[in-house]
Design a protein around this motif. Structure first.
Motif, PDB file in Angstrom:
ATOM      1  N   LEU A   1    -124.313 -41.107  43.129  1.00 34.89           N
ATOM      2  CA  LEU A   1    -125.462 -40.998  42.231  1.00 34.89           C
ATOM      3  C   LEU A   1    -125.540 -42.199  41.284  1.00 34.89           C
ATOM      4  CD1 LEU A   1    -125.218 -37.192  41.450  1.00 34.89           C
ATOM      5  CD2 LEU A   1    -127.161 -38.326  42.565  1.00 34.89           C
ATOM      6  N   GLU A   2    -124.414 -42.592  40.730  1.00 37.45           N
ATOM      7  CA  GLU A   2    -124.391 -43.731  39.812  1.00 37.45           C
ATOM      8  C   GLU A   2    -124.752 -45.021  40.543  1.00 37.45           C
ATOM      9  OE1 GLU A   2    -120.573 -43.370  37.887  1.00 37.45           O
ATOM     10  OE2 GLU A   2    -121.373 -41.937  36.414  1.00 37.45           O
ATOM     11  N   ALA A   3    -124.316 -45.163  41.796  1.00 36.22           N
ATOM     12  CA  ALA A   3    -124.681 -46.331  42.594  1.00 36.22           C
ATOM     13  C   ALA A   3    -126.182 -46.355  42.871  1.00 36.22           C
ATOM     14  CB  ALA A   3    -123.896 -46.341  43.907  1.00 36.22           C
ATOM     15  N   MET A   4    -126.813 -45.193  42.877  1.00 36.16           N
ATOM     16  CA  MET A   4    -128.265 -45.079  43.079  1.00 36.16           C
ATOM     17  C   MET A   4    -129.033 -45.283  41.772  1.00 36.16           C
ATOM     18  SD  MET A   4    -128.201 -41.708  45.559  1.00 36.16           S
ATOM     19  CE  MET A   4    -129.976 -41.500  45.656  1.00 36.16           C
ATOM     20  N   GLY A   5    -128.316 -45.503  40.652  1.00 34.29           N
ATOM     21  CA  GLY A   5    -128.964 -45.766  39.379  1.00 34.29           C
ATOM     22  C   GLY A   5    -129.112 -44.551  38.471  1.00 34.29           C
ATOM     23  N   TRP A   6    -128.481 -43.440  38.815  1.00 34.31           N
ATOM     24  CA  TRP A   6    -128.545 -42.228  37.993  1.00 34.31           C
ATOM     25  C   TRP A   6    -127.396 -42.217  36.993  1.00 34.31           C
ATOM     26  CZ3 TRP A   6    -132.379 -38.569  38.376  1.00 34.31           C
ATOM     27  CH2 TRP A   6    -133.225 -38.662  39.487  1.00 34.31           C
ATOM     28  N   GLU A   7    -127.655 -41.649  35.810  1.00 40.55           N
ATOM     29  CA  GLU A   7    -126.595 -41.388  34.843  1.00 40.55           C
ATOM     30  C   GLU A   7    -126.255 -39.907  34.958  1.00 40.55           C
ATOM     31  OE1 GLU A   7    -126.783 -43.071  30.786  1.00 40.55           O
ATOM     32  OE2 GLU A   7    -128.720 -43.871  31.483  1.00 40.55           O
TER      33      GLU A   7
ATOM     34  N   PRO B   1    -127.425 -36.495  46.398  1.00 39.29           N
ATOM     35  CA  PRO B   1    -126.069 -36.084  46.789  1.00 39.29           C
ATOM     36  C   PRO B   1    -125.536 -34.939  45.927  1.00 39.29           C
ATOM     37  CG  PRO B   1    -126.212 -38.472  46.623  1.00 39.29           C
ATOM     38  CD  PRO B   1    -127.502 -37.919  46.089  1.00 39.29           C
ATOM     39  N   GLY B   2    -125.048 -33.894  46.560  1.00 34.63           N
ATOM     40  CA  GLY B   2    -124.440 -32.768  45.869  1.00 34.63           C
ATOM     41  C   GLY B   2    -125.432 -31.784  45.273  1.00 34.63           C
TER      42      GLY B   2
ATOM     43  N   ILE C   1    -128.875 -36.863  35.093  1.00 33.30           N
ATOM     44  CA  ILE C   1    -128.475 -35.608  35.725  1.00 33.30           C
ATOM     45  C   ILE C   1    -127.451 -34.919  34.843  1.00 33.30           C
ATOM     46  CG2 ILE C   1    -127.136 -34.667  37.668  1.00 33.30           C
ATOM     47  CD1 ILE C   1    -128.490 -36.826  39.406  1.00 33.30           C
ATOM     48  N   VAL C   2    -127.588 -33.601  34.713  1.00 30.82           N
ATOM     49  CA  VAL C   2    -126.581 -32.788  34.034  1.00 30.82           C
ATOM     50  C   VAL C   2    -125.983 -31.860  35.083  1.00 30.82           C
ATOM     51  CG1 VAL C   2    -126.144 -31.048  32.261  1.00 30.82           C
ATOM     52  CG2 VAL C   2    -127.777 -32.897  31.812  1.00 30.82           C
ATOM     53  N   GLN C   3    -124.679 -31.983  35.278  1.00 31.56           N
ATOM     54  CA  GLN C   3    -123.944 -31.108  36.185  1.00 31.56           C
ATOM     55  C   GLN C   3    -123.189 -30.095  35.343  1.00 31.56           C
ATOM     56  OE1 GLN C   3    -124.882 -31.140  39.169  1.00 31.56           O
ATOM     57  NE2 GLN C   3    -123.452 -32.312  40.411  1.00 31.56           N
ATOM     58  N   VAL C   4    -123.277 -28.826  35.704  1.00 30.65           N
ATOM     59  CA  VAL C   4    -122.556 -27.773  34.988  1.00 30.65           C
ATOM     60  C   VAL C   4    -121.429 -27.307  35.902  1.00 30.65           C
ATOM     61  CG1 VAL C   4    -122.727 -25.569  33.811  1.00 30.65           C
ATOM     62  CG2 VAL C   4    -124.704 -27.103  33.843  1.00 30.65           C
ATOM     63  N   HIS C   5    -120.194 -27.557  35.472  1.00 24.52           N
ATOM     64  CA  HIS C   5    -119.026 -27.232  36.292  1.00 24.52           C
ATOM     65  C   HIS C   5    -118.261 -26.057  35.716  1.00 24.52           C
ATOM     66  CE1 HIS C   5    -119.713 -30.575  38.799  1.00 24.52           C
ATOM     67  NE2 HIS C   5    -118.897 -31.464  38.243  1.00 24.52           N
TER      68      HIS C   5
END
Length: 145
Positions: free
Chosen positions: A103-109, A47-48, A60-64
Motif C-alpha cells: 500500500l505504501e509503495a502505491m502511495g497510500w499512508e 491489498p488486504g 487508510i486506517v487498519q483496525v487490528h
C-alpha cells in the motif's frame, strides 16, 4: 495441553469470529463519522481489503485485534496447540506487513489502530485527526460535495 472443547465446538467457535465489521472496527468507524469524516470500507481493489479508506486523502486506517495480529500488549498464548497459534499469529503479522508495504509503495499512508487503543476515545480521536487532518464536513471522501 489438550483442548477442553470438542473439535466440532472449537470449529463452531472459530467460524463465529468475524473478519470484517468487528466490534473494534465499528467503534472506530462510529468515532470517525462523529468527527465528521466520511470513508469507504473494505475496498477489494486494494491489498488486504483495508478496513477504512479515505480515497481523496490516500490514507487508510487498519483496525487490528490485539490477539489475531500479535500486538505486544498481550503476553499470553493459548495453552493448547501453542505451535499452531504461534505460527498463525506470525503469519498474520507477516501478511499485515506485506500489505502495508504494498500500500505504501502505491502511495497510500497507513495508520494501524490496535484494539487496546480504542478504550480511550479522546486519545484515539486526537490520533485519527492528527493522521487525517481536518474533516471535510458534508462530503464523502473521493466524491464532490
Amino acid at each position: 495441553m489438550v483442548d477442553k472443547l470438542t473439535p466440532q465446538r472449537r470449529s463452531r467457535n472459530m467460524q463465529a469470529i468475524r473478519q470484517k465489521n468487528t466490534k473494534p472496527e465499528m467503534a472506530v468507524r462510529r468515532l470517525l463519522h462523529a468527527l465528521g469524516y466520511r470513508y469507504r470500507v473494505h475496498r477489494t481493489d486494494l491489498p488486504g481489503r483495508p478496513d477504512i479508506v479515505f480515497t481523496a486523502r490516500k490514507k487508510i486506517v487498519q483496525v487490528h485485534g490485539c490477539f489475531w495480529h500479535g500486538h505486544d500488549c498481550l503476553d499470553r498464548m493459548p495453552k493448547s496447540r501453542e505451535e499452531y497459534w504461534l505460527s498463525k499469529i506470525q503469519g498474520n503479522r507477516e501478511r499485515d506487513e506485506r500489505n502495508r508495504a504494498t500500500l505504501e509503495a502505491m502511495g497510500w499512508e497507513v495508520l494501524v489502530v490496535w484494539e487496546c487503543e480504542i478504550k480511550n476515545t479522546t486519545v484515539l480521536a486526537s490520533t485519527l485527526t492528527g493522521f487525517l487532518g481536518p474533516a471535510r464536513v458534508g462530503t464523502v471522501e473521493g466524491r464532490p460535495g
